[in-house]
Write an enzyme that holds these catalytic residues in place. Structure first.
Site, PDB file in Angstrom:
ATOM      1  N   LYS A  65       0.847  -1.209   0.000  1.00  0.00           N
ATOM      2  CA  LYS A  65       0.000   0.000   0.000  1.00  0.00           C
ATOM      3  C   LYS A  65       0.878   1.253   0.000  1.00  0.00           C
ATOM      4  O   LYS A  65       2.098   1.144   0.207  1.00  0.00           O
ATOM      5  CB  LYS A  65      -0.912  -0.024   1.230  1.00  0.00           C
TER       6      LYS A  65
ATOM      7  N   ARG B 178     -10.421   0.097  15.169  1.00  0.00           N
ATOM      8  CA  ARG B 178     -10.274   0.872  13.935  1.00  0.00           C
ATOM      9  C   ARG B 178     -11.263   0.303  12.923  1.00  0.00           C
ATOM     10  O   ARG B 178     -12.293   0.899  12.661  1.00  0.00           O
ATOM     11  CB  ARG B 178      -8.812   0.794  13.464  1.00  0.00           C
TER      12      ARG B 178
ATOM     13  N   TYR C 273      17.037  29.304   8.198  1.00  0.00           N
ATOM     14  CA  TYR C 273      15.901  30.044   8.766  1.00  0.00           C
ATOM     15  C   TYR C 273      15.900  29.938  10.290  1.00  0.00           C
ATOM     16  O   TYR C 273      16.133  28.859  10.849  1.00  0.00           O
ATOM     17  CB  TYR C 273      14.592  29.462   8.247  1.00  0.00           C
TER      18      TYR C 273
ATOM     19  N   MET D 127      12.834  24.165   2.417  1.00  0.00           N
ATOM     20  CA  MET D 127      11.988  23.447   1.461  1.00  0.00           C
ATOM     21  C   MET D 127      12.825  22.601   0.495  1.00  0.00           C
ATOM     22  O   MET D 127      12.484  21.454   0.200  1.00  0.00           O
ATOM     23  CB  MET D 127      11.129  24.448   0.677  1.00  0.00           C
TER      24      MET D 127
HETATM   25  C1  LIG Z   1      -0.293  -1.889   6.791  1.00  0.00           C
HETATM   26  C2  LIG Z   1      -0.827  -3.165   7.272  1.00  0.00           C
HETATM   27  C3  LIG Z   1       0.018  -4.273   7.487  1.00  0.00           C
HETATM   28  C4  LIG Z   1       1.535  -4.179   7.398  1.00  0.00           C
HETATM   29  O1  LIG Z   1       2.032  -3.628   8.602  1.00  0.00           O
HETATM   30  P1  LIG Z   1       3.619  -3.492   8.872  1.00  0.00           P
HETATM   31  O2  LIG Z   1       3.700  -2.977  10.254  1.00  0.00           O
HETATM   32  O3  LIG Z   1       4.114  -2.502   7.875  1.00  0.00           O
HETATM   33  O4  LIG Z   1       4.189  -4.837   8.677  1.00  0.00           O
HETATM   34  C5  LIG Z   1      -0.559  -5.484   7.816  1.00  0.00           C
HETATM   35  N1  LIG Z   1      -1.901  -5.593   7.945  1.00  0.00           N
HETATM   36  C6  LIG Z   1      -2.738  -4.549   7.791  1.00  0.00           C
HETATM   37  C7  LIG Z   1      -4.198  -4.738   7.984  1.00  0.00           C
HETATM   38  C8  LIG Z   1      -2.230  -3.302   7.460  1.00  0.00           C
HETATM   39  O5  LIG Z   1      -3.058  -2.262   7.309  1.00  0.00           O
END
Ligand SMILES: *Cc1c(COP(=O)(O)O)cnc(C)c1O
Length: 371
Positions: A38, A133, A259, A315
């Site tokens: 992802k 969640r 800065y 930046m």
């Molecule tokens: C992002 C995610 C993972 C991977 O988690 P890591 O800590 O990067 O290994 C696994 N399962 C779900 C449901 C996730 O959203």
């Protein structure tokens, strides 16, 4: 003619991806591996990482668009949408591309019951075991399960949950017990496929490897456990984020750089200006001053030698201390993170985690893939 470009670059190592995938396999030899790609492959480029991880059993993404990119690039393995679908149109497209979906809410089951799909779809059925969640609570899980079992659009069902503290002291004992009890309450004659483990669970809780593991951050060679370097888990950094020195300044005691004059020299100091800033994804908070008067030092490597950043990140530029690297000059190579400077140490100096820095590498940074 060579295009004129800033010297900044992110190099993605396919062999490091393969090495880290082998580390997952070594820890969980009996599980299938759902590589989590992802957020554009945690900022490494979706196809760059899918190619390096092409021996994984599946890929998990967030958006249907990412799933289609993978299918159209020829990847045949399982592809999972981690939040499932958001409307009926997406559901029918996912089914036609043979993409699996997480089901975490009652409206998603309504959608499944009403749909006319090209073919039944594989479900990863999410339980909320305390992270609060996504997912059905244990008390809702049984009813939802029977709806899915009865639905003609549902093919296989994999039971899944996600742990909130797999990387910390509370561990996974409480949510795992809840998951196991709820699974027993389903009272199924055949064992169902189970998916529980993110990177921290893979590395720290072998009792929860189950049928599918879902590694993300460890595949990219960063640590899922703060305080434990990725190298201690045998992981190799996949991204090397580099640039060059584009200007040099020698300042005297009492003079400042950048800065807000956030760094003031106490002795003659050679300062290198690096072509990288927060618009490239480098954290502006790295190495800033805190109320206690301390400055967290952020490591950076120049000419392969470890030094530290100075002052506030701009930046498009930041400052490196070259006082003890006399051979450094305009054009000297700089490693922002990679094999000499772990992304986790930069993240720590900025009060965040490696995950956030990797995901935030900006689109303007050219990416190169290396064997
Ligand atoms: C992002 C995610 C993972 C991977 O988690 P890591 O800590 O990067 O290994 C696994 N399962 C779900 C449901 C996730 O959203």
């Amino acid at each position: 003619m060579r295009p004129i470009m800033r010297p900044i670059q992110a190099t993605i190592s396919q062999s490091a991806l393969q090495h880290n995938l082998a580390v997952v396999k070594k820890h969980a030899p009996h599980a299938k591996i759902m590589a989590v790609v992802k957020a554009n492959g945690y900022g490494h480029g979706l196809l760059n990482v899918a190619q390096g991880l092409n021996t994984a059993d599946g890929f998990a993404v967030l958006g249907l668009n990412e799933a289609i990119v993978l299918r159209e690039a020829g990847f045949k393995q399982t592809i999972l949408l981690l939040e499932g679908v958001f409307d009926a149109q997406e559901l029918s497209t996912a089914a036609s591309f043979g993409v699996d979906i997480v089901v975490h809410s009652a409206p998603q089951i309504d959608m499944l019951e009403l749909a006319q799909l090209a073919k039944p779809i594989n479900i990863h059925f999410k339980m909320n075991t305390g992270m609060n969640r996504l997912g059905f609570t244990p008390s809702e899980y049984l009813t939802a399960f029977h709806r899915l079992k009865a639905c003609k659009n549902v093919n296989t069902i994999t039971l899944m949950t996600h742990f909130a503290t797999a990387d910390e002291a509370p561990g996974i004992a409480v949510p795992l017990a809840l998951f196991e009890q709820t699974m027993k309450d389903l009272n199924q004659p055949e064992p169902l496929s189970i998916s529980l483990a993110n990177s921290a669970t893979i590395l720290r809780h072998p009792q929860a490897h189950a049928d599918w593991v879902r590694p993300g951050i460890m595949l990219y060679g960063a640590s899922p456990v703060s305080g434990t370097p990725a190298a201690e888990f045998g992981l190799k950094p996949v991204m090397t984020f580099t640039s060059e020195i584009i200007s040099m300044q020698t300042i005297q005691a009492g003079e400042s750089v950048g800065y807000g004059n956030r760094f003031a020299a106490v002795k003659p100091t050679r300062v290198g200006v690096v072509a990288c800033g927060y618009a490239d994804g480098y954290p502006r908070h790295a190495g800033q001053y805190f109320a206690d008067g301390n400055q967290r030092q952020t490591p950076i490597a120049v000419n392969g030698t470890l030094t530290q950043t100075l002052g506030r990140v701009s930046m498009d530029m930041l400052f490196a201390d070259l006082t003890d690297i006399p051979q450094a000059n305009i054009g000297s190579p700089v490693e922002l993170w990679g094999p000499h400077v772990s992304v986790d140490t930069v993240a720590e100096a900025a009060g965040t985690v490696g995950y956030e820095l990797l995901c935030a590498v900006a689109a303007r940074v050219p990416m190169k893939v290396q064997a």
